[in-house]
Design an enzyme around this catalytic site. Structure first.
Site, PDB file in Angstrom:
ATOM      1  CB  SER A   1      49.597  42.794  43.115  1.00  0.00           C
ATOM      2  OG  SER A   1      49.055  43.288  41.928  1.00  0.00           O
TER       3      SER A   1
ATOM      4  CB  SER B   1      48.324  43.721  38.932  1.00  0.00           C
ATOM      5  OG  SER B   1      47.400  42.987  39.693  1.00  0.00           O
TER       6      SER B   1
ATOM      7  CE  LYS C   1      45.738  44.829  42.309  1.00  0.00           C
ATOM      8  NZ  LYS C   1      45.744  43.716  41.377  1.00  0.00           N
TER       9      LYS C   1
END
Length: 424
Positions: free
Chosen positions: A162, A103, A106
């Site tokens: 997340s 993540s 992201k």
């Protein structure tokens, strides 16, 4: 003694001697091999973006007089410590190793998409099809189909929990997952994050999806000059809209940041001066983390990827140790490289390519007014390396820190949360 008997005795003696002499050596070799297994090395030639020393395998550091030694016991496959303002890389370990990012990718999603989805009060009603591409076992914030959310709500879900569900909804608002992935890849290339290949916008494990500690640090540095990005990345807790029930007022529930250097947890304390950015975990990637922190007027970035240590929260502990080292070592080490500017930035003139008088790079936070402009002008005067990047780290990040944006006293540990977080 018959010749055959002599031969037999000789062979037996040789075998015994072999077991006595060769076995220890063989065992030692096996121990060495086991040790090597604990310390894997890149399986490809690493990039030299940012400097030749960054393309070398292993730990790279140039200690000067009075500089502290690096922390002992670091187990991460790859890591980097850099000055967020000057762009100097203080130390690195396999920083261009292309690894699954989980993540932390992201950050690239947000840096690419966030400026396009404005205002943050914009609302969207989620369709069932928006959530069909969310990977099994993904971390979720709890987005529901047929429910309406603001862009602000969804970004909180991305940064704090997340939430891959929130990522997919925002991607649909942006034009769809394929368009989002293409835009992310283009933006990575603009940032010169050339180790990065984007397959999914949420960082969920996908064949061929990779980034590097170096690239994630570039991406974080770019994101942190955007006001909204900074605030989301540093938020410790927030209310998220819950399920709407007929005849009742829609309630909300609290979500808390999974970045343990912000919220703390058993065995790990909130890090003094932490200002974000993003953590991640998948089975394939292991734990990954990029953080930014300020201390005594200095701002450092650190990225840590896939520590092999079995201890709880190793990724945060190793990141904290590296930040401590970086603050102590600043000014006492010779840089091993630099964080390069985006392609569109002319570092010789300190402006975006387009000639004299060009505006700061797209996405540069100008909300800090004169201070951001001053930072840009100072960068122009420096005329080289990451200082020339029109990211307004000084005019943005430090002003935000001074204003208390990030000093939301991080005292929200998450009791009962499993040590093994869901896949990002």
């Amino acid at each position: 003694m018959p010749a055959l008997k002599k031969i037999a005795l000789t062979v037996t003696s040789a075998a015994v001697l072999s077991s006595l002499v060769l076995s220890p050596a063989s065992a030692a070799e096996k121990d060495k091999e086991k040790e090597k297994d604990k310390q894997p090395v890149p399986n490809h030639i690493m990039s030299s973006v940012g400097g030749e020393q960054l393309s070398m395998n292993g730990t790279q550091v140039n200690l000067g007089p009075g500089a502290p030694v690096l922390p002992k016991g670091l187990t991460s496959r790859s890591w980097i410590v850099a000055d967020a303002e000057s762009g100097q890389v203080l130390a690195a370990h396999n920083s261009h190793w292309r690894l699954p990012p989980a993540s932390t990718l992201k950050m690239l999603f947000a840096d690419t998409v966030l400026p396009a989805l404005q205002p943050t009060s914009l609302t969207y009603k989620v369709k069932d099809s928006d959530l069909t591409g969310v990977g099994e076992g993904s971390s979720l914030v709890g987005v529901k189909e047929d429910h309406t959310y603001t862009v602000h709500d969804l970004w909180l879900g991305v940064f704090l929990r997340s939430g891959n569900d929130a990522v997919h909804v925002l991607s649909e608002m942006y034009g769809g997952v394929p368009q989002t992935v293409a835009a992310m890849q283009k933006h990575a290339e603009e940032l010169q994050a050339l180790d990065t290949t984007v397959v999914s916008p949420d960082g969920y494990d996908a064949p061929g999806q990779v980034s590097s500690a170096y690239d994630l640090t570039l991406i974080a540095r770019s994101g942190m000059q955007k006001k909204d990005f900074r605030e989301y990345a540093a938020t410790a807790s927030a209310d998220f809209p819950g399920e709407k029930k007929k005849g009742k007022k829609r309630e909300s529930f609290e979500i808390q940041n999974t970045n343990r250097l912000i919220t703390g947890d058993t065995g790990v304390d909130p890090y003094k001066g932490i200002a974000g950015v993003k953590n991640g975990y998948t089975t394939h990637a292991g734990n990954t983390f990029t953080g930014v922190a300020e201390r005594n007027g200095r701002v450092l970035l650190v990225t840590v990827m896939n520590p092999s240590a079995d201890e709880s929260h190793a990724v945060y502990k190793e990141a904290a140790h590296l930040l401590d080292w970086g603050f102590a070592a600043s000014g006492k080490v010779r840089p091993v490289g630099e964080l390069v500017p985006p392609k569109s930035v002319d570092t010789g003139a300190g402006t975006v390519s387009g000639g004299k008088g060009a505006q700061p790079a797209a996405g540069a936070d100008q909300g800090s007014g004169g201070q951001a402009k001053a930072a840009h002008a100072a960068a122009a005067g420096q005329g080289s390396s990451g200082v020339g990047v029109a990211l307004a780290i000084v005019g943005g990040l430090l002003v935000a820190l001074a204003a208390g944006v990030f000093l939301v006293n991080r005292r929200w540990p998450l009791p009962g949360l499993s040590r093994r977080t869901p896949q990002d």
